[in-house]
Write an enzyme that holds these catalytic residues in place. Structure first.
Site, mmCIF file in Angstrom:
data_model
loop_
_atom_site.group_PDB
_atom_site.id
_atom_site.type_symbol
_atom_site.label_atom_id
_atom_site.label_comp_id
_atom_site.label_asym_id
_atom_site.label_seq_id
_atom_site.Cartn_x
_atom_site.Cartn_y
_atom_site.Cartn_z
ATOM 1 N N LYS A 135 47.924 45.547 52.036
ATOM 2 C CA LYS A 135 47.887 45.631 50.565
ATOM 3 C C LYS A 135 48.169 47.070 50.146
ATOM 4 O O LYS A 135 47.667 48.014 50.794
ATOM 5 C CB LYS A 135 46.479 45.197 50.130
ATOM 6 C CG LYS A 135 46.217 45.099 48.651
ATOM 7 C CD LYS A 135 44.820 44.514 48.415
ATOM 8 C CE LYS A 135 44.514 44.280 46.942
ATOM 9 N NZ LYS A 135 43.207 43.607 46.748
ATOM 10 N N SER A 170 43.235 39.632 44.044
ATOM 11 C CA SER A 170 44.287 40.616 43.857
ATOM 12 C C SER A 170 45.092 40.913 45.122
ATOM 13 O O SER A 170 46.129 41.570 45.053
ATOM 14 C CB SER A 170 43.694 41.931 43.337
ATOM 15 O OG SER A 170 42.828 42.519 44.291
ATOM 16 N N SER A 225 38.900 38.879 46.069
ATOM 17 C CA SER A 225 40.331 39.184 46.173
ATOM 18 C C SER A 225 40.942 38.954 47.551
ATOM 19 O O SER A 225 42.162 39.024 47.695
ATOM 20 C CB SER A 225 40.604 40.616 45.720
ATOM 21 O OG SER A 225 40.520 40.694 44.318
#
Lengths: 506, 72
Positions: free
Chosen positions: A80, A156, A180
């Site tokens: 990420k 996310s 997330s």
């Protein structure tokens, strides 16, 4: 050389170690697949091809010279884009951050996986500053679900979910503050582990909410999930919240089974009336685990509300200088929540931190009676991109916060959770396996048992014509069912023993 | 928050934003007010937590000298 793009990372690493494949060929297969599919999925925001090729060449050279290889040598991974990657600005899903100087050093967890031989393919899309459950991003585009690109990946850690599910990387790293990791794992149909708060160091990752930020792996295979987690364990001086605990490896205990475990099913707040996909998934997992006892947990709405306030207040305070000077450069979907959060009365925040302590004690009382709790991960399968509301129990709710309905109360008190995928009639959906603090091994053992039984599996994305076969050879027919490899950890005695990590601040 | 007056999000925003140096534009204002309203509802839920009024234990704990300066 045939590369099975959906093979587990530990199998790819074994093939490299045994000379059946070389790391360069594996890397090229995945880079080729990313080049083909990423324009449709927007999972990667940065592709570190030169670095990946250089590391792969080095691994092949080491093998040729008879030097020892790390447990994941030659297996790809991606992170990420809130993890520092040397040479890249850490954008954290924002436009503002990409003006930052490039990171001079990888995040600790990226260093640890790289030191184990895993090959970093790049940085992954995410919701701006991690304040997101959808995977939509005004700057980098909506990250799409490989099972149906018209649908959300979840966020996310959107790119982590999408890339892992699409076979762009067998292991990815994500972060989870309110869900997330677990939300994209659920919507994309893969496994995800949110470890205990304080287990994995967050050093050199871009923060969201210090009290609730966790980092962890996502994978298509439970052995990969456990192995990556094991390789990343251990304290680091750069994260004051990281517990001073030595590594407690799990991968060699996956096959111990779940016999003797007391497993309950969360009821009350977690009931899935009116949520047919979630209901079916929880029933399947609970049935397979032999969980009959319903656990009614008091105070779950209080925990969720506390997590909401803590997140809103801490993150907004952190971003206050940026909100003052550059509010227009934020994604509007996050900006207005940050602006509101900056205005919260301090008393609301303090009371939320008291309530968090109280709910922790409540959960610990339940864990005196059970070892593991089964709960839904999301109320629904992946919604359509752009969808703004959600029907939950006959009520129309705003979609963005509601996707975290079941995950937020659990991360509020830092419990370890494995999200496991159930393939329904159409799209996948996840189930949470929740354990007491520091018992990630229980989550992972149960996940492994479910994978071995065939109840939980990361299904290949089959809804897109041409998607499955792009890149390497997808020889799924010849692939053993996950968890049924003759000995999936045959190279692994203790994954952290007998091999030296390059991370010098463990 | 029993006993506290009703929360007036507009008055709160108008008073607090300048104090902390924030400019809320006309375009942002309705959505910010909406989120302030959600936060206030969350605060009301948190206020129902059955806390002991003689105990004050916050979840974050700071341990001087042991907050990351040692490795196991």
């Amino acid at each position: 050389m045939s590369i099975d793009i959906f093979a587990p990372a530990h199998v790819l690493a074994r093939r490299v170690a045994q000379g059946e494949a070389n790391a360069e060929a594996v890397t090229e297969a995945f880079l080729g697949r990313i080049a083909t599919l990423n324009p449709r999925l927007a999972a990667f925001t940065d592709i570190t091809a030169a670095r990946a090729r250089e590391q792969a060449r080095s691994i092949d050279k080491d093998r040729g010279a008879g030097r020892p290889l790390g447990p994941l040598a030659g297996a790809p991974f991606a992170a990420k884009n809130l993890f520092d990657i040397a040479g890249l600005p850490t954008r954290a899903g924002s436009m503002i951050n990409r003006e930052r100087a490039p990171a001079t050093r990888d995040a600790v967890l990226v260093e640890r996986l790289s030191a184990a031989g895993a090959v970093l393919l790049g940085g992954l899309n995410m919701g701006e500053y991690a304040y997101d459950f959808t995977g939509e991003n005004a700057h980098d585009g909506a990250c799409r679900n490989p099972h149906d690109p018209a649908r959300m990946s979840g966020g996310s850690s959107s790119g982590s979910g999408s890339a892992t599910a699409a076979g762009l990387s067998p292991i990815t790293l994500g972060s989870d503050t309110n869900g997330s990791i677990r939300v994209p794992a659920s919507l994309c149909g893969i496994f995800g582990l949110k470890p205990t708060y304080g287990r994995l160091p967050r050093t050199r990752s871009f923060p969201f909410c210090d009290s609730l930020d966790h980092l962890g792996p996502l994978a298509r295979d439970v052995t990969d999930l456990a192995l990556a987690y094991d390789l990343m364990q251990g304290p680091d001086a750069g994260d004051p919240a990281c517990a001073q605990r030595t590594a407690e490896p799990t991968v060699l205990r996956l096959r111990d089974g779940i016999g003797g475990l007391r497993i309950g099913v969360a009821g009350g707040y977690f009931a899935t009336d009116g949520m047919p996909e979630a209901r079916a998934a929880v029933a399947q997992v609970a049935g397979a685990l032999g969980a009959k006892r319903i656990i009614d947990i008091d105070g779950v709405p209080i925990a969720r509300a506390a997590a909401f306030l803590i997140t809103n207040a801490e993150s907004s305070s952190f971003h206050l200088p940026r909100l003052r000077s550059r509010a227009d450069d934020f994604d509007p979907e996050t900006r207005d929540r940050f602006l509101a959060g900056a205005l919260l009365p301090a008393g609301w925040y303090v009371q939320a931190q008291r309530a968090r302590r109280w709910f922790h004690e409540e959960m610990m009382r339940h864990f005196a009676e059970v070892d593991l709790i089964v709960a839904p991960a999301t109320p629904c399968v992946a919604p359509l991109i752009g969808q703004k509301s959600l029907e939950v129990r006959g009520e129309t709710l705003p979609l963005r916060p509601s996707l975290g309905l079941f995950t937020q109360p659990i991360s509020c008190v830092g419990l370890p959770v494995a999200a496991v995928p159930v393939q329904g009639a159409g799209l996948p959906i996840g189930v949470q396996l929740i354990a007491p603090p520091w018992r990630e091994d229980l989550c992972l053992k149960a996940a492994f048992a479910l994978q071995t039984m065939g109840v939980c599996r990361a299904a290949d994305p089959a809804l897109l014509p041409g998607l499955r076969h792009a890149g390497g050879s997808d020889d799924a027919a010849a692939r053993p069912r996950p968890g049924t490899h003759a000995n999936p950890v045959d190279r692994l005695t203790d994954p952290r023993a007998g091999w030296t990590s390059g991370s010098d601040n463990r | 928050m029993s006993g506290s007056p009703p929360f007036d999000a507009e008055r709160h925003l108008d008073a607090m934003a300048p104090v902390i140096g924030l400019t809320i534009t006309a375009e942002q204002r309705p959505v910010v007010l909406q989120f302030l309203g959600i936060a206030e509802r969350m605060a009301r839920i948190v206020a129902t937590c059955p806390l002991d009024d003689a105990e004050f234990s916050l979840a974050p704990v700071f341990r001087p000298g042991n907050g990351g300066s040692e490795t196991a």
